[in-house]
Design a protein around this motif. Structure first.
Motif, PDB file in Angstrom:
ATOM      1  N   TYR A 191       0.779  -0.890  -0.130  1.00  0.00           N
ATOM      2  CA  TYR A 191       0.059  -0.054  -0.003  1.00  0.00           C
ATOM      3  C   TYR A 191       1.086   1.103  -0.068  1.00  0.00           C
ATOM      4  CZ  TYR A 191      -3.405  -3.526   1.458  1.00  0.00           C
ATOM      5  OH  TYR A 191      -3.873  -4.562   1.574  1.00  0.00           O
ATOM      6  N   ASP A 216      -6.454  -5.235   7.028  1.00  0.00           N
ATOM      7  CA  ASP A 216      -6.871  -5.481   5.875  1.00  0.00           C
ATOM      8  C   ASP A 216      -8.272  -6.055   6.119  1.00  0.00           C
ATOM      9  OD1 ASP A 216      -4.823  -4.732   4.216  1.00  0.00           O
ATOM     10  OD2 ASP A 216      -3.640  -6.683   4.390  1.00  0.00           O
ATOM     11  N   ASN A 230      -1.978  -1.889  10.585  1.00  0.00           N
ATOM     12  CA  ASN A 230      -2.772  -1.710   9.211  1.00  0.00           C
ATOM     13  C   ASN A 230      -3.731  -2.959   9.381  1.00  0.00           C
ATOM     14  OD1 ASN A 230      -1.623   0.234   6.976  1.00  0.00           O
ATOM     15  ND2 ASN A 230      -0.040  -0.314   8.161  1.00  0.00           N
ATOM     16  N   PHE A 274     -11.541  -4.626  -1.495  1.00  0.00           N
ATOM     17  CA  PHE A 274     -10.247  -4.860  -0.566  1.00  0.00           C
ATOM     18  C   PHE A 274      -9.978  -3.698   0.268  1.00  0.00           C
ATOM     19  CE2 PHE A 274     -10.079  -7.797  -3.840  1.00  0.00           C
ATOM     20  CZ  PHE A 274      -9.938  -9.004  -3.286  1.00  0.00           C
ATOM     21  N   ASN A 323      -7.752  -1.328   3.382  1.00  0.00           N
ATOM     22  CA  ASN A 323      -6.757  -1.348   3.915  1.00  0.00           C
ATOM     23  C   ASN A 323      -6.942  -0.129   4.914  1.00  0.00           C
ATOM     24  OD1 ASN A 323      -3.897  -0.072   4.855  1.00  0.00           O
ATOM     25  ND2 ASN A 323      -3.697  -2.181   4.878  1.00  0.00           N
TER      26      ASN A 323
END
Length: 147
Positions: free
Chosen positions: A6, A20, A18, A46, A48
């Motif tokens: 990322y 996910d 982080n 998706f 994050n």
């Protein structure tokens, strides 16, 4: 397991976490320029979330990963995003459930919760991938919110 790289966000904090997650959700974009996206369709997003801070809570966490999943995944997974009218609008283009709007909404939900925590962690970035070739990064503009 999701393994992605990322974009990094610069911040002055000691800790960064982080989280996910995948969110399966439907949406439509209520504007004629959206083409086929005017019709209800779905994505496996998706997501994050990057949170930073200097102080850990009494459990030794900056933020408990499970609480982030509960805030976001439980709220949005298998839903029609347009029905979350507290976050999205069919009238105001700034609040359409585009990828940009989804990233901003996730930030708002998370930061509102973080503001209640004694250790005052900050959400510094939300990354949302809508398709394998398209993603958005949201970072709060007001630097005061991050410090």
């Amino acid at each position: 397991m999701m393994q992605q790289i990322y974009p990094q966000v610069q911040h002055p904090f000691q800790f960064e976490l982080n989280k996910d997650m995948h969110i399966a959700a439907a949406h439509y974009i209520p504007h004629e320029d959206a083409g086929k996206c005017q019709k209800v369709h779905g994505h496996t997003y998706f997501v994050n979330i990057t949170i930073a801070g200097d102080e850990l809570d009494e459990s030794g966490f900056l933020v408990n990963f499970a609480s982030l999943k509960k805030l976001i995944h439980n709220r949005f997974d298998h839903s029609l995003l347009n029905e979350h009218t507290d976050l999205f609008s069919d009238k105001d283009s700034n609040y359409f459930p585009t990828t940009e709007g989804v990233a901003r909404a996730i930030y708002e939900v998370i930061q509102k919760d973080l503001n209640t925590k004694e250790n005052k962690p900050k959400c510094v970035q939300v990354f949302v991938r809508e398709t394998p070739t398209s993603y958005v990064v949201f970072r709060p503009k007001n630097k005061e919110e991050q410090v």
